[in-house]
Design an enzyme around this catalytic site. Structure first.
Site, short mmCIF file in Angstrom:
data_model
loop_
_atom_site.label_atom_id
_atom_site.label_comp_id
_atom_site.label_asym_id
_atom_site.label_seq_id
_atom_site.Cartn_x
_atom_site.Cartn_y
_atom_site.Cartn_z
CG ASP A 1 -1.68 -1.18 1.34
OD1 ASP A 1 -2.13 -1.64 0.19
OD2 ASP A 1 -2.04 -1.79 2.44
CG HIS B 1 -3.24 -5.14 3.47
ND1 HIS B 1 -2.45 -4.40 2.51
CD2 HIS B 1 -2.98 -6.45 2.93
CE1 HIS B 1 -1.84 -5.00 1.44
NE2 HIS B 1 -2.26 -6.38 1.65
N1 LIG Z 1 0.02 -8.49 2.05
C1 LIG Z 1 0.17 -8.24 0.41
O1 LIG Z 1 0.41 -6.91 0.23
C2 LIG Z 1 0.05 -8.99 -0.33
C3 LIG Z 1 0.21 -9.04 -1.51
C4 LIG Z 1 0.35 -10.14 -2.54
C5 LIG Z 1 -0.28 -11.35 -2.13
N2 LIG Z 1 -0.65 -11.30 -0.71
C6 LIG Z 1 -1.21 -12.86 -0.29
O2 LIG Z 1 -0.17 -13.72 -0.34
C7 LIG Z 1 -0.64 -14.97 -0.20
C8 LIG Z 1 0.01 -15.83 -1.37
O3 LIG Z 1 -0.34 -15.09 -2.58
P1 LIG Z 1 0.21 -16.07 -4.10
O4 LIG Z 1 -0.12 -15.20 -5.04
O5 LIG Z 1 1.70 -16.11 -3.85
O6 LIG Z 1 -0.63 -17.36 -4.10
P2 LIG Z 1 0.02 -18.77 -4.69
O7 LIG Z 1 -1.25 -19.49 -4.46
O8 LIG Z 1 0.69 -18.47 -5.84
O9 LIG Z 1 1.00 -19.21 -3.59
C9 LIG Z 1 0.63 -19.93 -2.27
C10 LIG Z 1 1.58 -20.82 -1.83
O10 LIG Z 1 1.38 -21.30 -0.68
C11 LIG Z 1 1.51 -22.77 -0.38
N3 LIG Z 1 0.85 -22.99 0.64
C12 LIG Z 1 -0.36 -23.39 0.97
N4 LIG Z 1 -0.70 -23.92 2.28
C13 LIG Z 1 0.62 -23.80 2.72
C14 LIG Z 1 1.07 -24.32 4.01
N5 LIG Z 1 0.05 -24.62 4.79
N6 LIG Z 1 2.33 -24.25 4.22
C15 LIG Z 1 3.29 -23.70 3.54
N7 LIG Z 1 2.90 -23.48 2.09
C16 LIG Z 1 1.56 -23.53 1.74
C17 LIG Z 1 1.19 -23.35 -1.83
O11 LIG Z 1 1.59 -24.55 -2.08
C18 LIG Z 1 1.68 -22.23 -2.76
O12 LIG Z 1 2.86 -22.54 -3.36
C19 LIG Z 1 -2.04 -14.69 -0.70
O13 LIG Z 1 -3.08 -14.65 0.67
C20 LIG Z 1 -2.30 -13.31 -1.27
O14 LIG Z 1 -3.60 -12.65 -0.90
C21 LIG Z 1 -0.68 -10.46 0.05
#
Ligand SMILES: NC(=O)c1ccc[n+]([C@@H]2O[C@H](COP(=O)([O-])OP(=O)(O)OC[C@H]3O[C@@H](n4cnc5c(N)ncnc54)[C@H](O)[C@@H]3O)[C@@H](O)[C@H]2O)c1
Length: 308
Positions: A147, A174
């Site tokens: 953000d 957020h």
């Molecule tokens: N805070 C922020 O600014 C921000 C920005 C971007 C994404 N995000 C969030 O980050 C998260 C991940 O996004 P992404 O695009 O990388 O998703 P993604 O689906 O591409 O990746 C998620 C990964 O987590 C793994 N995973 C699932 N459960 C797990 C567990 N119990 N232990 C370990 N690994 C596990 C999966 O195998 C996968 O590789 C989402 O919740 C997304 O909304 C937050």
């Protein structure tokens, strides 16, 4: 962002600051969810960060390949990939910083919670850590840096100033209207019209949607900004003075138990949660409007953790 690191003849890691070089402490960082869309670039950025000496990449699938790939970069950090719950403890062992773009586990290191919805996952993590007897409010951070980087970029574009010179605090939460950029405190001052401030505020709040729509359903916003926050945490751990970043933390800045605001980082994590300073009328209204929604997300997280 990162300083260049030189190896001394004695094999110690040194970091250049002007003409002087100082030893860099060993720091272990774990990325949980390292094989995901956000986890992979984050793993690479941590590998490139000279403050990191050991990098543990953990996921429920695909980490051996990601770890092999990332490990080939010519930088200080030794990389280890681990997969599946039975290997999680090893990944977390001895960590200074745990970055979570996926699941959540107990740890005494600093924890950077990236997984959305951050406004609920941070309270969930706090409850889980409390039950495990490991909660330390100074060590749990919701990552809201995305953000801040968006607010800075949009402000710099509008004001026609270099983004590298810009700073904009972003407070609240957020998600949507809970994201409140404080453009009245932006530096350098640009005296933008109130209409422009409203447009920039809205754009910061829906920045994620802008990315999702531009990707036409083929992906979401990834978290390069998480590397900036992790770097700030590592600098704080290393005792660098006056490291200040916005983050969603346990807070008494408002009546809500968690709130994003500027936080001073030091050796134990949060050294000081900074207040809101003076707000414009528009920001005061934004603050009052966001509170019910943010409170609902926090309560949802606490209830979820206590029912599970
Ligand atoms: N805070 C922020 O600014 C921000 C920005 C971007 C994404 N995000 C969030 O980050 C998260 C991940 O996004 P992404 O695009 O990388 O998703 P993604 O689906 O591409 O990746 C998620 C990964 O987590 C793994 N995973 C699932 N459960 C797990 C567990 N119990 N232990 C370990 N690994 C596990 C999966 O195998 C996968 O590789 C989402 O919740 C997304 O909304 C937050």
């Amino acid at each position: 962002m990162f300083r260049s690191v030189a190896r001394s003849a004695a094999g110690k890691h040194l970091i250049r600051r002007g003409y002087a070089t100082e030893p860099v402490p060993a720091r272990k960082v774990a990325v949980l969810g390292a094989a995901g869309g956000s986890g992979q670039p984050l793993a690479l950025l941590m590998k490139l960060n000279p403050l990191v000496s050991q990098l543990a990449l953990y996921d429920i699938a695909n980490t051996p390949g990601v770890a092999a790939d990332v490990s080939h970069f010519n930088s200080r950090a030794e990389v280890a990939g681990s997969v599946g719950e039975e290997q999680l403890e090893k990944a977390l062992d001895g960590c200074d910083l745990v970055i979570i773009p996926a699941g959540c586990q107990g740890s005494l290191a600093l924890v950077n919670m990236i997984s959305n919805p951050v406004d609920s996952t941070v309270p969930i993590a706090a409850e889980v850590f409390k039950k495990a007897g490991t909660y330390d409010e100074k060590k749990l951070f919701g990552v809201t840096t995305l953000d801040v980087v968006r607010a800075k970029t949009f402000y710099a574009e509008k004001a026609k100033i270099k983004v590298a010179d810009v700073n904009v605090p972003v407070v609240g939460g957020h998600a949507g209207i809970t994201i409140l950029p404080l453009f009245s405190q932006a530096t350098p001052k640009a005296n933008l019209a109130e209409g422009d401030i409203k447009v920039l505020t809205k754009r910061t709040q829906v920045g994620g949607t802008e990315v999702v729509e531009a990707k036409a359903g083929k992906g979401s916003a990834t978290l390069y900004a998480g590397a900036i926050f992790a770097d700030a945490c590592l600098k704080g751990l290393n005792g660098v003075p006056d490291v200040v970043e916005c983050s969603f933390v346990q807070s008494t800045v408002t009546e809500l138990p968690f709130f994003a605001s500027k936080v001073r980082l030091r050796k134990n994590g949060v050294e000081e949660v900074l207040g809101l300073s003076s707000l414009s009328e528009y920001e005061k209204n934004g603050l009052e409007s966001l509170k019910p929604e943010l409170k609902a997300s926090i309560d949802k997280g606490i209830n979820f953790a206590n029912q599970s």
